[in-house]
Motif scaffolding. Structure first.
Motif, PDB file in Angstrom:
ATOM      1  N   UNK A  54      31.058   9.755  30.874  1.00 46.63           N
ATOM      2  CA  UNK A  54      30.038  10.686  31.364  1.00 46.63           C
ATOM      3  C   UNK A  54      28.637  10.275  30.901  1.00 46.63           C
ATOM      4  N   UNK A  55      28.515   9.807  29.652  1.00 49.59           N
ATOM      5  CA  UNK A  55      27.215   9.358  29.147  1.00 49.59           C
ATOM      6  C   UNK A  55      26.736   8.116  29.903  1.00 49.59           C
ATOM      7  N   UNK A  56      27.663   7.200  30.175  1.00 48.82           N
ATOM      8  CA  UNK A  56      27.312   5.977  30.894  1.00 48.82           C
ATOM      9  C   UNK A  56      26.852   6.288  32.324  1.00 48.82           C
ATOM     10  N   UNK A  71      26.833   4.244  40.963  1.00 52.21           N
ATOM     11  CA  UNK A  71      26.930   4.200  39.501  1.00 52.21           C
ATOM     12  C   UNK A  71      28.384   4.186  39.054  1.00 52.21           C
ATOM     13  N   UNK A  72      29.215   5.040  39.679  1.00 51.37           N
ATOM     14  CA  UNK A  72      30.644   5.081  39.344  1.00 51.37           C
ATOM     15  C   UNK A  72      31.320   3.748  39.689  1.00 51.37           C
ATOM     16  N   UNK A  73      30.991   3.213  40.865  1.00 44.06           N
ATOM     17  CA  UNK A  73      31.601   1.955  41.310  1.00 44.06           C
ATOM     18  C   UNK A  73      31.192   0.803  40.403  1.00 44.06           C
ATOM     19  N   UNK A  74      29.909   0.749  40.036  1.00 42.56           N
ATOM     20  CA  UNK A  74      29.399  -0.320  39.171  1.00 42.56           C
ATOM     21  C   UNK A  74      30.127  -0.319  37.828  1.00 42.56           C
ATOM     22  N   UNK A  75      30.226   0.836  37.204  1.00 45.79           N
ATOM     23  CA  UNK A  75      30.876   0.930  35.898  1.00 45.79           C
ATOM     24  C   UNK A  75      32.376   0.650  35.988  1.00 45.79           C
TER      25      UNK A  75
END
Length: 275
Positions: A54-56, A71-75
């Motif tokens: 969640x922080x990332x 953002x979700x896909x990148x991480x």
């Protein structure tokens, strides 16, 4: 002058023989330990992103302005590649593809986190890339060409070029840290010794012993400077120290592979053997 040179060479030869005999039982395990250390920073990073998801995500969206889905896909892609490719490097399976994947992660994170112009981050990652290049060089001696239909250098030439590139890239961490921080007489002396060892690694002169000195030096430096376990009151600082600690471990792994493999054909050590 000639007598002094002969005495130095004789002492160096005896020292090498002693170190060889003492380290002989550990030699079969050095490559595996080196590969594990090289990917340690990727395993720690993947675990950190997973446990601080969640922080990332919030950081990528609020500070890097990534759209929510991106953002979700990148991480997620970073985590999958780091876990999968690190496992392949440790197991020595599909090593070339694994190294290319981890190199892609280094570039993607530099761009994604906006750290590409941070000099310290840049030099550290050059050294991490050097460790990955050493892994790639090690795999060349044991694998067939990936693209047999395309014109390529011979396996021995490719390995030699990779060893040269790897050992040059490995020294950038020390070059960056040598000129960073407060100066003292001890700091100046150790920095000079380290820089001499880096130059010897780069040109391939007594490269194994210079690399072993840097392994010992960086290991002590890492424990004393990047001691994240002693920081409990500042979560932000602790994460940075932890990141630096595991990156330094990865670079130590690269030097261990250099100790195991040797400097390669483009080195003073190898040229001296021809005469």
């Amino acid at each position: 002058m000639a007598d002094i040179k002969q005495q130095v060479e004789s002492f160096s030869s005896r020292a090498e023989d002693i170190v060889d005999r003492v380290g002989q039982p550990l030699k079969p395990y050095i490559p595996a330990f080196g590969r594990f250390l090289i990917v340690a920073t990727f395993l720690e990073d993947a675990l950190r992103i997973t446990t601080q998801w969640s922080d990332q995500v919030a950081y990528m969206q609020d500070y890097r302005y990534f759209p929510r889905g991106i953002s979700h896909l990148f991480l997620a892609l970073n985590v999958v590649v780091m876990f999968g490719a690190s496992g392949c490097v440790i197991a020595r399976r599909y090593t070339d593809y694994a190294v290319y994947g981890l190199l892609g992660v280094v570039v993607a994170q530099a761009l994604g986190y906006g750290l590409i112009f941070d000099l310290s981050f840049f030099l550290r990652n050059l050294s991490v890339i050097g460790g990955l290049v050493m892994v790639l060089s090690d795999s060349q001696a044991k694998q067939k060409r990936m693209f047999a239909a395309l014109p390529q250098l011979s396996e021995s030439n490719r390995r030699t070029y990779l060893q040269l590139a790897g050992r040059i890239l490995l020294i950038f961490l020390f070059i960056g840290s040598a000129f960073h921080g407060e100066w003292s007489l001890v700091r100046i002396l150790t920095s000079l010794l380290g820089l001499v060892a880096c130059i010897m690694v780069a040109v391939g002169f007594k490269a194994k012993w210079s690399a072993m000195f840097l392994v010992l030096f960086l290991s002590v430096f890492n424990v004393l400077i990047n001691n994240f376990w002693s920081v409990t009151h500042n979560h932000f600082k602790r994460d940075f120290l932890k990141y630096d600690f595991f990156q330094t471990l990865s670079i130590v792994g690269g030097f261990l592979l250099l100790v195991s493999m040797g400097p390669g054909g483009y080195s003073i050590d190898e040229k001296k053997k021809e005469f």
